[in-house]
Design an enzyme around this catalytic site. Sequence first.
Site: not given
Length: 432
Positions: A269, A284, A356, A359, A396
């Site tokens: 990403r 991130r 988060e 998901s 994460r």
Amino acid sequence: MLEVVPTSLSDVIDLRVLREDPERVRQSQRDRGANPALVDALLTADELKRSTSSRFDGLRNEQKTLGKEIAKAIGDDKQTMLARAAVLSGDVKVAEVASNEAEAEVKRIQLGIENLLEAGAPVGGEADFALIETVGTPRVFNFPVKDHLELGESLGAIDTERGAKVSGARFYYLTGPGALLELALMQHAIRLAVSHGFIPMITPVLVKPEAMEGTGFLGEHSAEVYRLAEDDLYLVGTSEVPLAGYHMNEILDGATLPKRYAGFSSCFRREAGSYGKDTRGIIRVHQFDKVEMFSYCDPEDAHEEHLRLLSWEKEFLTSLDIPFRVIDVASGDLGASAARKFDCEAWVPSQQTYREVTSTSNCTDFQARRLGIRMKDANGTRPIATLNGTLCAMARMIVVILENHQQADGSVKIPAPLVPWFGAEEVRPKDH
């Protein structure tokens, strides 16, 4: 041999819903913060497509009929028919171009319209989520809490300095116990998925444009995607993309549903627009590994399947003794493909907040229509539903394990399900 059935351009979204209840589509666009004017533009384009298609079909039929009559005609009648045929040939070509252009315009506009919201999804922006439940109680520490990077460096588990040296900002090395912890998480996640009937898969990380576009990642989130222009391929940000593309342009037997796959892949990403956010550590980053659940099911079963995916995410987090909460994501924060999305947010002690970590999205038949995936049962051939859910995003999860299970002496306890693959019940600082 695999049978591939090409999809038609009109399969991108359900035009029947648009024609019968355009205000429902407009309202969904408004609630998402998307452009409702696209609905009226699509209605106009759809009407033009139908009229130009009808004219083209009519002229083609006339041309075929005239061709048969010419074969039987003689004398002046034949010459008259041949003259008409010449004019008709030109009209057919013009009508075909108009029909193709109208159909292409319909598809172009359709690709800009996002999935219809599921009834009950909260309306609003990122902060307007609905809290569903809180699971576990954040731990009260009787010593100063360290963040995951300080812990990771002292344990010899995370090296962001050399990651930046070699690859740039937001890259990292997992070293020693960090690498072992990721591999243990991968094994635990895959084993849990298999126990619930998922077929494990290791998926490609490079995909063609039609797979990326079909899943909805080349719209408003295209800035997040890495593209190899020379090869016209995209690096995936999630194995959802190759898992959705796995049955692209296929018709699945309804009796075999649901089909559930658990994909393991690296994910990439660009993190465009996140300048200055989460620059410390590995919360991130540009590259991470993930185990992703993916399900193909009958659209009538999609809501219940969505709740099942959520239950398996909760089971995974609970097994690792991580406090978390479950939220119902608001309409403006869903992404184009999801009709509804639930997030699990884990407690991060150093930040004193929930972040988060998993998901799950119900994409109804939105992706399937774009990818040409259908099902066939007693009710005929029709679009199928697709759903996805993160079981474990490794970076994460390493963050929340290190922080929630840290001890006063700088060591970290390893959650029991990971011990067999990690090889120890705790990891201690390098100087111990």
